[in-house]
Design a protein around this motif. Structure first.
Motif, PDB file in Angstrom:
ATOM      1  N   SER A  57      19.927 -14.476  33.977  1.00 36.76           N
ATOM      2  CA  SER A  57      20.202 -15.662  33.171  1.00 36.76           C
ATOM      3  C   SER A  57      21.019 -16.706  33.919  1.00 36.76           C
ATOM      4  O   SER A  57      21.227 -17.804  33.423  1.00 36.76           O
ATOM      5  CB  SER A  57      20.941 -15.255  31.888  1.00 36.76           C
ATOM      6  N   ASP A  58      21.515 -16.371  35.118  1.00 39.44           N
ATOM      7  CA  ASP A  58      22.369 -17.285  35.874  1.00 39.44           C
ATOM      8  C   ASP A  58      21.522 -18.171  36.772  1.00 39.44           C
ATOM      9  O   ASP A  58      21.144 -17.779  37.867  1.00 39.44           O
ATOM     10  CB  ASP A  58      23.374 -16.494  36.703  1.00 39.44           C
ATOM     11  N   THR A  59      21.208 -19.379  36.303  1.00 40.06           N
ATOM     12  CA  THR A  59      20.420 -20.301  37.109  1.00 40.06           C
ATOM     13  C   THR A  59      21.297 -21.178  37.981  1.00 40.06           C
ATOM     14  O   THR A  59      20.788 -21.870  38.835  1.00 40.06           O
ATOM     15  CB  THR A  59      19.528 -21.194  36.217  1.00 40.06           C
ATOM     16  N   SER A  60      22.623 -21.131  37.810  1.00 35.11           N
ATOM     17  CA  SER A  60      23.503 -21.995  38.598  1.00 35.11           C
ATOM     18  C   SER A  60      23.506 -21.627  40.075  1.00 35.11           C
ATOM     19  O   SER A  60      23.873 -22.442  40.908  1.00 35.11           O
ATOM     20  CB  SER A  60      24.927 -21.951  38.037  1.00 35.11           C
ATOM     21  N   ALA A  61      23.092 -20.411  40.409  1.00 33.14           N
ATOM     22  CA  ALA A  61      23.046 -19.985  41.806  1.00 33.14           C
ATOM     23  C   ALA A  61      21.852 -20.583  42.535  1.00 33.14           C
ATOM     24  O   ALA A  61      21.759 -20.470  43.750  1.00 33.14           O
ATOM     25  CB  ALA A  61      22.979 -18.466  41.877  1.00 33.14           C
ATOM     26  N   TYR A  62      20.944 -21.236  41.812  1.00 34.57           N
ATOM     27  CA  TYR A  62      19.703 -21.710  42.395  1.00 34.57           C
ATOM     28  C   TYR A  62      19.600 -23.232  42.392  1.00 34.57           C
ATOM     29  O   TYR A  62      20.118 -23.904  41.504  1.00 34.57           O
ATOM     30  CB  TYR A  62      18.510 -21.132  41.622  1.00 34.57           C
ATOM     31  N   LEU A  63      18.897 -23.743  43.382  1.00 37.31           N
ATOM     32  CA  LEU A  63      18.584 -25.173  43.433  1.00 37.31           C
ATOM     33  C   LEU A  63      17.566 -25.508  42.346  1.00 37.31           C
ATOM     34  O   LEU A  63      17.576 -26.599  41.790  1.00 37.31           O
ATOM     35  CB  LEU A  63      18.008 -25.543  44.799  1.00 37.31           C
ATOM     36  N   ALA A  64      16.688 -24.558  42.094  1.00 40.95           N
ATOM     37  CA  ALA A  64      15.680 -24.672  41.031  1.00 40.95           C
ATOM     38  C   ALA A  64      15.297 -23.253  40.631  1.00 40.95           C
ATOM     39  O   ALA A  64      15.342 -22.334  41.450  1.00 40.95           O
ATOM     40  CB  ALA A  64      14.452 -25.435  41.524  1.00 40.95           C
ATOM     41  N   ALA A  65      14.929 -23.082  39.374  1.00 44.61           N
ATOM     42  CA  ALA A  65      14.581 -21.753  38.893  1.00 44.61           C
ATOM     43  C   ALA A  65      13.377 -21.832  37.976  1.00 44.61           C
ATOM     44  O   ALA A  65      13.207 -22.787  37.229  1.00 44.61           O
ATOM     45  CB  ALA A  65      15.759 -21.127  38.151  1.00 44.61           C
ATOM     46  N   GLY A  66      12.542 -20.813  38.069  1.00 45.49           N
ATOM     47  CA  GLY A  66      11.406 -20.653  37.180  1.00 45.49           C
ATOM     48  C   GLY A  66      11.607 -19.391  36.364  1.00 45.49           C
ATOM     49  O   GLY A  66      12.684 -18.787  36.396  1.00 45.49           O
ATOM     50  N   PRO A  67      10.584 -18.958  35.660  1.00 45.79           N
ATOM     51  CA  PRO A  67      10.729 -17.766  34.819  1.00 45.79           C
ATOM     52  C   PRO A  67      11.058 -16.492  35.595  1.00 45.79           C
ATOM     53  O   PRO A  67      11.803 -15.655  35.120  1.00 45.79           O
ATOM     54  CB  PRO A  67       9.360 -17.631  34.144  1.00 45.79           C
ATOM     55  N   ARG A  68      10.501 -16.357  36.820  1.00 47.33           N
ATOM     56  CA  ARG A  68      10.673 -15.104  37.550  1.00 47.33           C
ATOM     57  C   ARG A  68      11.429 -15.220  38.866  1.00 47.33           C
ATOM     58  O   ARG A  68      11.888 -14.224  39.391  1.00 47.33           O
ATOM     59  CB  ARG A  68       9.310 -14.453  37.804  1.00 47.33           C
ATOM     60  N   VAL A  69      11.528 -16.445  39.416  1.00 44.38           N
ATOM     61  CA  VAL A  69      12.239 -16.620  40.687  1.00 44.38           C
ATOM     62  C   VAL A  69      13.098 -17.874  40.657  1.00 44.38           C
ATOM     63  O   VAL A  69      12.880 -18.778  39.845  1.00 44.38           O
ATOM     64  CB  VAL A  69      11.273 -16.704  41.904  1.00 44.38           C
ATOM     65  N   GLY A  70      14.051 -17.890  41.558  1.00 45.82           N
ATOM     66  CA  GLY A  70      14.848 -19.078  41.825  1.00 45.82           C
ATOM     67  C   GLY A  70      14.837 -19.314  43.317  1.00 45.82           C
ATOM     68  O   GLY A  70      14.587 -18.384  44.099  1.00 45.82           O
ATOM     69  N   ILE A  71      15.072 -20.553  43.720  1.00 41.08           N
ATOM     70  CA  ILE A  71      15.166 -20.844  45.152  1.00 41.08           C
ATOM     71  C   ILE A  71      16.591 -21.280  45.475  1.00 41.08           C
ATOM     72  O   ILE A  71      17.245 -21.960  44.679  1.00 41.08           O
ATOM     73  CB  ILE A  71      14.155 -21.912  45.613  1.00 41.08           C
ATOM     74  N   ARG A  72      17.050 -20.847  46.628  1.00 43.31           N
ATOM     75  CA  ARG A  72      18.362 -21.254  47.115  1.00 43.31           C
ATOM     76  C   ARG A  72      18.277 -21.382  48.625  1.00 43.31           C
ATOM     77  O   ARG A  72      17.342 -20.878  49.261  1.00 43.31           O
ATOM     78  CB  ARG A  72      19.441 -20.261  46.698  1.00 43.31           C
ATOM     79  N   HIS A  73      19.256 -22.063  49.194  1.00 44.92           N
ATOM     80  CA  HIS A  73      19.283 -22.216  50.643  1.00 44.92           C
ATOM     81  C   HIS A  73      19.672 -20.900  51.313  1.00 44.92           C
ATOM     82  O   HIS A  73      20.305 -20.035  50.711  1.00 44.92           O
ATOM     83  CB  HIS A  73      20.275 -23.307  51.049  1.00 44.92           C
TER      84      HIS A  73
END
Length: 189
Positions: free
Chosen positions: A7-23
């Motif tokens: 549920s923590d999307t703040s760790a990601y630059l963008a997030a979808g239902p199953r994955v998030g992207i980060r640097h």
């Protein structure tokens, strides 16, 4: 492995239902290189990401410090291993000005292959590239026999633009590649 919760999307630059992207970060060396070693059969002969901490640091430094590159880790959200790295997508050779373009490179890790996680990650990176990065065009060059990679970009809506003989030196030889591209205008279609 990251301790990011589903549920923590703040760790990601963008997030979808199953994955998030980060640097990328330097702290990812252990997990990333272990996953590379587990995925050798999947990656060969198409790519050779860094498999040891020293090589990873050189690789990550370029992605973190070079303004002509942007590296993204595709991380799982939810499931048994939230935050686990599923793959990576890099935008290389970023050119600003009138061109506003970048060249994609990517790879899935064995545990995530065939699960659609990279397709979701590619969509998120594409949106980030055309949004915050301000790019107009993304291009990816793929060896024609790499059926999984061709299928990924075809499903993502990239268009085949051409063929480049002897394009990249990979696995000891100059390899032919197909050129696939996606432009910002294509997102509205």
């Amino acid at each position: 492995m990251s301790d990011t919760t589903a549920s923590d999307t703040s760790a990601y630059l963008a997030a979808g239902p199953r994955v998030g992207i980060r640097h990328f970060s330097y702290e990812d060396a252990g997990e990333f290189t272990a996953l590379v070693r587990e995925s050798r059969d999947l990656h060969h002969p198409w790519l050779a990401p860094p498999a040891d901490p020293e090589s990873y640091l050189v690789y990550a430094r370029r992605l973190i410090e070079d303004p002509a590159r942007a590296g993204f880790l595709v991380c799982e959200r939810g499931g048994e291993a939230p935050g686990r790295i599923a793959g990576f997508i890099n935008i290389n050779n970023i050119v600003e000005g009138a061109f506003r373009s970048g060249a994609l490179g990517y790879g899935a890790f064995a545990h995530s292959a065939g699960r659609g996680l990279m397709a979701e990650g590619l969509r998120l990176v594409r949106e980030y590239a055309f949004g915050p990065l301000g790019l107009h065009r993304l291009e990816v060059n793929i060896q024609p026999a790499n059926e999984a990679s061709v299928a990924l970009v075809r499903r993502a809506g990239f268009r085949l633009e051409g063929y480049s003989p002897d394009f990249l030196f990979i696995d000891g030889a100059w390899r032919d590649h197909e050129r696939w591209a996606f432009t910002a205008e294509m997102t509205a279609r």
